[in-house]
Design a protein around this motif. Structure first.
Motif, mmCIF file in Angstrom:
data_model
loop_
_atom_site.group_PDB
_atom_site.id
_atom_site.type_symbol
_atom_site.label_atom_id
_atom_site.label_comp_id
_atom_site.label_asym_id
_atom_site.label_seq_id
_atom_site.Cartn_x
_atom_site.Cartn_y
_atom_site.Cartn_z
ATOM 1 N N UNK A 1 68.169 183.039 18.147
ATOM 2 C CA UNK A 1 67.747 183.430 16.804
ATOM 3 C C UNK A 1 68.391 182.501 15.783
ATOM 4 N N UNK A 2 67.634 182.161 14.752
ATOM 5 C CA UNK A 2 68.150 181.381 13.631
ATOM 6 C C UNK A 2 68.425 182.335 12.477
ATOM 7 N N UNK A 3 69.687 182.422 12.059
ATOM 8 C CA UNK A 3 70.075 183.324 10.976
ATOM 9 C C UNK A 3 70.158 182.561 9.657
ATOM 10 N N UNK A 4 69.325 182.945 8.704
ATOM 11 C CA UNK A 4 69.290 182.319 7.385
ATOM 12 C C UNK A 4 70.007 183.250 6.408
ATOM 13 N N UNK B 1 61.620 179.665 18.038
ATOM 14 C CA UNK B 1 62.875 180.384 17.798
ATOM 15 C C UNK B 1 62.674 181.326 16.618
ATOM 16 N N UNK B 2 62.982 182.597 16.796
ATOM 17 C CA UNK B 2 62.753 183.577 15.740
ATOM 18 C C UNK B 2 63.714 183.361 14.575
ATOM 19 N N UNK B 3 63.159 183.378 13.375
ATOM 20 C CA UNK B 3 63.949 183.240 12.150
ATOM 21 C C UNK B 3 64.299 184.625 11.627
ATOM 22 N N UNK B 4 65.585 184.857 11.446
ATOM 23 C CA UNK B 4 66.090 186.113 10.886
ATOM 24 C C UNK B 4 66.648 185.832 9.492
ATOM 25 N N UNK B 5 66.173 186.569 8.504
ATOM 26 C CA UNK B 5 66.716 186.467 7.158
ATOM 27 C C UNK B 5 67.844 187.484 7.034
ATOM 28 N N UNK B 6 69.001 186.995 6.595
ATOM 29 C CA UNK B 6 70.212 187.831 6.530
ATOM 30 C C UNK B 6 70.656 187.876 5.067
ATOM 31 N N UNK C 1 69.353 192.520 19.302
ATOM 32 C CA UNK C 1 69.406 193.018 20.685
ATOM 33 C C UNK C 1 68.074 193.599 21.149
ATOM 34 N N UNK C 2 67.328 194.186 20.250
ATOM 35 C CA UNK C 2 66.058 194.788 20.662
ATOM 36 C C UNK C 2 65.071 193.725 21.134
ATOM 37 N N UNK C 3 65.262 192.471 20.670
ATOM 38 C CA UNK C 3 64.397 191.370 21.093
ATOM 39 C C UNK C 3 65.071 190.442 22.093
ATOM 40 N N UNK C 4 66.223 190.864 22.606
ATOM 41 C CA UNK C 4 66.878 190.100 23.662
ATOM 42 C C UNK C 4 67.556 188.823 23.210
ATOM 43 N N UNK C 5 67.960 188.760 21.963
ATOM 44 C CA UNK C 5 68.612 187.550 21.461
ATOM 45 C C UNK C 5 70.097 187.538 21.844
ATOM 46 N N UNK C 6 70.534 186.402 22.376
ATOM 47 C CA UNK C 6 71.916 186.245 22.820
ATOM 48 C C UNK C 6 72.653 185.128 22.078
ATOM 49 N N UNK C 7 71.891 184.183 21.537
ATOM 50 C CA UNK C 7 72.482 183.050 20.837
ATOM 51 C C UNK C 7 72.023 183.070 19.384
ATOM 52 N N UNK C 8 72.968 182.875 18.476
ATOM 53 C CA UNK C 8 72.648 182.849 17.053
ATOM 54 C C UNK C 8 73.081 181.508 16.465
ATOM 55 N N UNK C 9 72.178 180.911 15.704
ATOM 56 C CA UNK C 9 72.437 179.669 14.980
ATOM 57 C C UNK C 9 72.520 180.026 13.510
ATOM 58 N N UNK C 10 73.596 179.628 12.844
ATOM 59 C CA UNK C 10 73.826 180.054 11.467
ATOM 60 C C UNK C 10 73.512 178.948 10.462
ATOM 61 N N UNK C 11 72.785 179.344 9.405
ATOM 62 C CA UNK C 11 72.549 178.507 8.236
ATOM 63 C C UNK C 11 72.860 179.337 6.999
ATOM 64 N N UNK C 12 73.234 178.689 5.907
ATOM 65 C CA UNK C 12 73.351 179.427 4.659
ATOM 66 C C UNK C 12 74.701 179.326 3.984
ATOM 67 N N UNK C 13 74.985 180.307 3.131
ATOM 68 C CA UNK C 13 76.090 180.226 2.196
ATOM 69 C C UNK C 13 76.878 181.546 2.150
ATOM 70 N N UNK C 14 78.100 181.434 1.690
ATOM 71 C CA UNK C 14 78.970 180.275 1.551
ATOM 72 C C UNK C 14 79.672 180.016 2.880
ATOM 73 N N UNK C 15 80.042 178.772 3.123
ATOM 74 C CA UNK C 15 80.595 178.400 4.424
ATOM 75 C C UNK C 15 81.816 179.221 4.805
ATOM 76 N N UNK C 16 82.679 179.505 3.832
ATOM 77 C CA UNK C 16 83.946 180.174 4.129
ATOM 78 C C UNK C 16 83.918 181.666 3.823
ATOM 79 N N UNK C 17 82.742 182.213 3.483
ATOM 80 C CA UNK C 17 82.657 183.652 3.237
ATOM 81 C C UNK C 17 81.583 184.263 4.132
ATOM 82 N N UNK C 18 80.380 184.461 3.612
ATOM 83 C CA UNK C 18 79.343 185.151 4.393
ATOM 84 C C UNK C 18 78.974 184.406 5.670
ATOM 85 N N UNK C 19 78.918 183.103 5.599
ATOM 86 C CA UNK C 19 78.574 182.292 6.765
ATOM 87 C C UNK C 19 79.607 182.474 7.873
ATOM 88 N N UNK C 20 80.867 182.266 7.524
ATOM 89 C CA UNK C 20 81.936 182.391 8.516
ATOM 90 C C UNK C 20 82.083 183.830 9.006
#
Length: 214
Positions: free
Chosen positions: A14-17, A60-65, A135-154
């Motif tokens: 999953x790609x987490x935006x 790859x499914x895109x998840x908006x976070x 988990x309901x879609x069987x996702x095991x790996x998450x790729x992170x994009x977005x902001x801020x690097x040292x707060x929500x992202x991390x």
């Protein structure tokens, strides 16, 4: 030891935006001045476009976070609001029903995308349905994009690791308020929890390589 590239099966990836709001990513946004220099230095917007487009292309499914969108009354009677929450309320950051609290035009929700419920603090996991939606879609790996690097992202990456996900960070797929904050997020903190830390070019190559193999 620096985390290394991995393979990405679209069925389990999953790609987490994270927080792709106009207030962060658009000129005129309330928080744009915080990140403008680093966004431009990292060529962030073009990188986000490239990665999101590639994810859609390879399945790859895109998840908006999304962060909680401010509304009047938020945090007023909270016992322990954080300094960032109080600051967001003062600025009315990501205010609900406003342009700033809307996803950037280039990152609108597409058919097949999933939108998690809004997070109130830093991590996209606590008090949201993100873990369930992965988990309901069987996702095991998450790729992170977005902001801020040292707060929500991390924070999202750290909690994701704690929950058992394979976590990939993208060096030029995020930004922070200062070079020091970026350095801490990617060079000091990131290697303690992430399984891979890649550039946009490395990630796109890995995604396309998997698509060719499949």
């Amino acid at each position: 030891m620096m985390p290394q590239p991995s393979s990405y099966d679209p069925n389990t990836t999953a790609l987490l935006c994270i927080d792709f709001y106009n207030d962060f990513l658009s000129e005129g946004g309330k928080l744009w001045p915080w990140v403008k220099d680093m966004v431009q230095q990292n060529n962030l917007l073009d990188n986000l476009r490239t990665i999101v487009r590639t994810a859609h292309e390879v399945g790859v499914t895109v998840y908006h976070v999304p962060h909680h969108r401010w509304e009047p009354g938020d945090y007023v009677n909270w016992k322990y609001p954080s300094p960032y929450q109080l600051g967001a309320a003062e600025r009315q950051a990501f205010a609900k029903g406003t342009w700033g609290g809307t996803f950037h035009d280039d990152f609108q929700v597409q058919p097949g995308d999933i939108v998690a419920t809004e997070h109130w603090a830093s991590s996209g996991f606590p008090n949201t349905d993100l873990d369930h939606q992965l988990k309901r879609y069987g996702k095991e790996k998450i790729i992170l994009l977005g902001l801020l690097a040292n707060t929500c992202y991390e924070a999202t990456g750290r909690i994701g690791m704690e929950l058992g996900y394979h976590v990939t960070l993208v060096r030029d797929g995020t930004a922070a308020r200062s070079p020091a904050a970026m350095h801490a997020a990617m060079e000091i903190d990131g290697p303690t929890y992430a399984h891979a830390i890649l550039t946009t070019a490395e990630l796109v190559a890995a995604l396309k390589r998997r698509a060719v193999i499949s």
